[in-house]
Design an enzyme around this catalytic site. Structure first.
Site, PDB file in Angstrom:
ATOM      1  CE  LYS A  58       0.213   5.778 -18.812  1.00  0.00           C
ATOM      2  NZ  LYS A  58      -1.215   5.379 -18.849  1.00  0.00           N
TER       3      LYS A  58
ATOM      4  N   GLY B 299      -0.772   7.658  -8.679  1.00  0.00           N
ATOM      5  CA  GLY B 299      -1.259   6.295  -8.884  1.00  0.00           C
ATOM      6  C   GLY B 299      -0.909   5.426  -7.699  1.00  0.00           C
TER       7      GLY B 299
ATOM      8  CB  ALA C  83       2.651   2.233 -10.505  1.00  0.00           C
ATOM      9  N   GLY C  84       4.428   3.564  -8.224  1.00  0.00           N
ATOM     10  CA  GLY C  84       5.267   4.681  -7.786  1.00  0.00           C
ATOM     11  C   GLY C  84       6.669   4.226  -7.411  1.00  0.00           C
TER      12      GLY C  84
ATOM     13  CD  GLU D 209       0.820  14.101  -4.510  1.00  0.00           C
ATOM     14  OE1 GLU D 209       0.503  13.454  -3.489  1.00  0.00           O
ATOM     15  OE2 GLU D 209       1.204  15.272  -4.470  1.00  0.00           O
TER      16      GLU D 209
ATOM     17  CB  CYS E   8      -5.136   8.718  -3.013  1.00  0.00           C
ATOM     18  SG  CYS E   8      -5.337  10.445  -3.482  1.00  0.00           S
TER      19      CYS E   8
ATOM     20  CD  GLU F 122      -5.118   3.269  -1.812  1.00  0.00           C
ATOM     21  OE1 GLU F 122      -4.328   2.779  -2.633  1.00  0.00           O
ATOM     22  OE2 GLU F 122      -5.276   4.490  -1.693  1.00  0.00           O
TER      23      GLU F 122
HETATM   24  P1  NAD Z   1      -1.838   2.476 -11.183  1.00  0.00           P
HETATM   25  O1  NAD Z   1      -0.611   2.868 -10.472  1.00  0.00           O
HETATM   26  O2  NAD Z   1      -1.962   1.076 -11.617  1.00  0.00           O
HETATM   27  O3  NAD Z   1      -2.012   3.357 -12.506  1.00  0.00           O
HETATM   28  C1  NAD Z   1      -1.938   4.775 -12.482  1.00  0.00           C
HETATM   29  C2  NAD Z   1      -1.350   5.250 -13.793  1.00  0.00           C
HETATM   30  O4  NAD Z   1      -0.003   4.820 -13.892  1.00  0.00           O
HETATM   31  C3  NAD Z   1      -2.029   4.709 -15.037  1.00  0.00           C
HETATM   32  O5  NAD Z   1      -1.985   5.718 -16.028  1.00  0.00           O
HETATM   33  C4  NAD Z   1      -1.153   3.538 -15.434  1.00  0.00           C
HETATM   34  O6  NAD Z   1      -1.222   3.224 -16.797  1.00  0.00           O
HETATM   35  C5  NAD Z   1       0.213   4.038 -15.055  1.00  0.00           C
HETATM   36  N1  NAD Z   1       1.196   3.037 -14.657  1.00  0.00           N
HETATM   37  C6  NAD Z   1       0.987   1.891 -13.958  1.00  0.00           C
HETATM   38  N2  NAD Z   1       2.159   1.284 -13.725  1.00  0.00           N
HETATM   39  C7  NAD Z   1       3.130   2.058 -14.258  1.00  0.00           C
HETATM   40  C8  NAD Z   1       4.557   1.970 -14.320  1.00  0.00           C
HETATM   41  N3  NAD Z   1       5.209   0.956 -13.780  1.00  0.00           N
HETATM   42  N4  NAD Z   1       5.231   2.957 -14.939  1.00  0.00           N
HETATM   43  C9  NAD Z   1       4.583   4.016 -15.476  1.00  0.00           C
HETATM   44  N5  NAD Z   1       3.233   4.141 -15.466  1.00  0.00           N
HETATM   45  C10 NAD Z   1       2.517   3.185 -14.855  1.00  0.00           C
HETATM   46  O7  NAD Z   1      -3.007   2.939 -10.237  1.00  0.00           O
HETATM   47  P2  NAD Z   1      -4.563   2.806 -10.464  1.00  0.00           P
HETATM   48  O8  NAD Z   1      -4.992   1.463 -10.019  1.00  0.00           O
HETATM   49  O9  NAD Z   1      -4.927   3.213 -11.834  1.00  0.00           O
HETATM   50  O10 NAD Z   1      -5.070   3.970  -9.478  1.00  0.00           O
HETATM   51  C11 NAD Z   1      -5.380   3.748  -8.162  1.00  0.00           C
HETATM   52  C12 NAD Z   1      -4.232   4.116  -7.242  1.00  0.00           C
HETATM   53  O11 NAD Z   1      -3.858   5.487  -7.405  1.00  0.00           O
HETATM   54  C13 NAD Z   1      -4.608   3.983  -5.790  1.00  0.00           C
HETATM   55  O12 NAD Z   1      -3.602   3.298  -5.093  1.00  0.00           O
HETATM   56  C14 NAD Z   1      -4.693   5.404  -5.279  1.00  0.00           C
HETATM   57  O13 NAD Z   1      -4.466   5.584  -3.932  1.00  0.00           O
HETATM   58  C15 NAD Z   1      -3.714   6.103  -6.130  1.00  0.00           C
HETATM   59  N6  NAD Z   1      -4.050   7.520  -6.213  1.00  0.00           N
HETATM   60  C16 NAD Z   1      -3.282   8.416  -5.534  1.00  0.00           C
HETATM   61  C17 NAD Z   1      -3.585   9.768  -5.555  1.00  0.00           C
HETATM   62  C18 NAD Z   1      -2.753  10.779  -4.801  1.00  0.00           C
HETATM   63  O14 NAD Z   1      -2.825  11.960  -5.102  1.00  0.00           O
HETATM   64  N7  NAD Z   1      -1.957  10.390  -3.845  1.00  0.00           N
HETATM   65  C19 NAD Z   1      -4.655  10.214  -6.306  1.00  0.00           C
HETATM   66  C20 NAD Z   1      -5.418   9.277  -6.993  1.00  0.00           C
HETATM   67  C21 NAD Z   1      -5.078   7.925  -6.951  1.00  0.00           C
END
Ligand code: NAD
Length: 483
Positions: A180, A232, A236-237, A254, A288, A386
């Site tokens: 997704k 993400g 959300a994680g 991650e 990230c 962050e």
């Molecule tokens: P986000 O968590 O809002 O979204 C990431 C993905 O998760 C999207 O596809 C979104 O639709 C989905 N999502 C959101 N909430 C969800 C839930 N409750 N259940 C299932 N899926 C869900 O993050 P973002 O704003 O799109 O991305 C930025 C964040 O991602 C930053 O905090 C960044 O640090 C992190 N990030 C981490 C890494 C890593 O490897 N550690 C890499 C890139 C980004």
């Protein structure tokens, strides 16, 4: 500019009609114009995708039971098809999320084929079964089996490379998947689907359903999923971890970061300024692991603040498709609002040395000037949270021990760097930093070594053999003592 328009989803190895007529519209962060439209995946589309992945995985003659060499040949085809589309993929990512095109060519076009080949080779080199002479007279046959159907959820900041941190090891291991992508970056995912279809990946091995967080949450809890791999935000994680905890479903997370760059008192920043830029401000500050918390020795504080201020102030900000651009726009107006909120906070907490506004002459698009704050401490909000934008904080420290303590005083633990003329001294400090990864005088995620975080940066690892093991389960067969 023509609007890229897709009407069908890549599910079950074919292009099929989505369950509803709902769409996701994609707007350029540079021009704000509509640049693409794709079907908005729904729960019914996830059901179809999981069913296809499930039946592909459960087929006794299917993907999971192919010899790794045969899977490797198919993944080589996939890599070749991705390479054919590499320039388009880089351009699509750049026009959707503002990633400078030179970086998109490296990360988004270059990394996926490399990962497919790396994991195919690794899988082929691994012993199928390891016989262990038992202590009780028998023999144990130990093997790694594919974990099953994987639900993978990725963010918008580095969409292709992050997807392939999951796809390459999962498919090499013999898993099947539902991916997704994030709503902001769906157009490149369709090029990935075209490459998979052209390569002839067997039906159901890789299925792609774009959608929002509700669809992501539905995928995580779907009864047909055996393993979740998520990249993400920490928010959300946490929610995904709760679901997986309840379901006893393995999960790799991650998440976010606020990594420290420790500049030691003998560092020659001028000599490594390109590497310092890459470690701190790459991708418009939207990665990230970026080292957005710079720790500088008090003895050289003014000089280091000046060097970082000059660096940030000299970066060309503009159209990400222009190869001369170092910093493009942020992904969305929402993201810019968030970053501007932190900049306002930073102005109260510290001294703005450069940036802090929207760049002159760029009236359209979600641009923010590269911004540096000095004269603040590690407790400042802008030093702890962050920001995910081109904003650095430079914080003074006294001794090396104090620098390490400050680096470790964070809710996160994903990346980090140590800058020094003395590599042994830097490695010694790097060993003391509580973080999943630390770079010395540069920061690069090499495919051969595990990448991931501790604390609120997540759990589990991607890349390296460990990234393959994340998609495998151990299996033991006990043989009786020979008679
Ligand atoms: P986000 O968590 O809002 O979204 C990431 C993905 O998760 C999207 O596809 C979104 O639709 C989905 N999502 C959101 N909430 C969800 C839930 N409750 N259940 C299932 N899926 C869900 O993050 P973002 O704003 O799109 O991305 C930025 C964040 O991602 C930053 O905090 C960044 O640090 C992190 N990030 C981490 C890494 C890593 O490897 N550690 C890499 C890139 C980004």
């Amino acid at each position: 500019m023509t609007v890229i328009d897709y009407r069908q989803l890549y599910v079950g190895g074919t292009w099929s009609d989505p369950a509803t007529a709902r769409v996701i519209d994609v707007h350029s962060p540079t021009t704000e114009a509509l640049i693409g439209s794709v079907p908005r995946g729904t729960e019914a589309d996830i059901d179809a995708a999981v069913a296809a992945a499930r039946s592909a995985f459960d087929d006794p003659e299917g993907w999971a039971n192919w010899h790794p060499k045969r899977r490797g040949e198919m993944l080589e085809q996939f890599a070749a098809e991705l390479e054919t589309r590499g320039a388009d993929t880089a351009a699509r990512v750049s026009m959707q999320n503002g990633m400078p095109i030179w970086l998109a060519q490296q990360f988004e076009a270059g990394f996926p084929p490399l990962l497919l080949r790396y994991y195919s080779d690794l899988m082929n080199a691994a012993p199928a079964e390891e016989p262990r002479a038992g202590m009780l007279g028998g023999t144990a046959l130990v093997s790694r089996r594919p974990v099953g159907v994987v639900g993978a959820i990725v963010p918008w900041n580095v969409p292709q490379a992050i997807s392939f941190l999951k796809i390459a090891p999962a498919l090499a291991a013999g898993c099947t998947m539902v991916l997704k992508p994030a709503e902001e970056t769906v157009l490149d995912a369709f090029l990935m689907a075209e490459a998979a279809a052209a390569a002839g990946l067997p039906a159901g091995v890789l299925n792609i359903v774009p959608g929002g967080r509700e669809v992501g949450a539905y995928l995580v809890s779907h009864p047909g999923i055996d393993k979740v791999s998520f990249t993400g935000s920490t928010v959300a994680g946490r929610s995904i971890a709760e679901t997986c905890g309840r379901l006893l479903r393995p999960v790799t997370l991650e998440l976010g970061g606020k990594s420290a760059a420790i500049v030691l008192d003998d560092a020659d920043l001028a000599a490594s300024i390109e590497a310092f830029f890459a470690a701190t401000l790459l991708n418009n500050g939207q990665i990230c692991w970026l080292n957005t918390r710079v720790l500088a020795p008090r003895s050289r504080y003014t000089e280091i603040v000046d060097a970082i201020t000059d660096l940030a102030g000299s970066l060309s900000v503009g159209d990400p498709l222009d190869p001369a651009t170092k910093v493009g726009p942020l992904v969305s107006s929402r993201q810019r609002e968030r970053v501007e909120g932190y900049i306002a906070k930073g102005k109260q907490e510290g001294r703005l040395t450069t940036g802090g506004a929207r760049p002159a002459g760029l009236d359209q698009g979600w641009f923010v000037e590269p911004t540096v704050f000095a004269d603040l401490d590690n407790d400042a909000t802008v030093a702890r949270e962050e920001i995910f934008g081109p904003v650095l904080t430079v914080i003074p420290y006294g001794s090396d021990d104090e620098a390490v303590a400050m680096a470790n005083d964070s809710n996160y633990g994903l990346g980090g760097t140590v800058w020094s003329a003395d590599q042994d001294r830097a490695v010694d400090i790097a060993r003391k930093v509580r973080s999943g990864t630390v770079g010395v005088n540069h920061y690069t995620n090499d495919p051969v070594a595990p990448f991931g975080g501790i604390k609120e940066s997540g759990m589990g690892r991607e890349l390296g053999p460990e990234g393959l093991h994340a998609f495998q389960v151990l299996k033991t067969i006990y043989l009786p003592p020979a008679v």
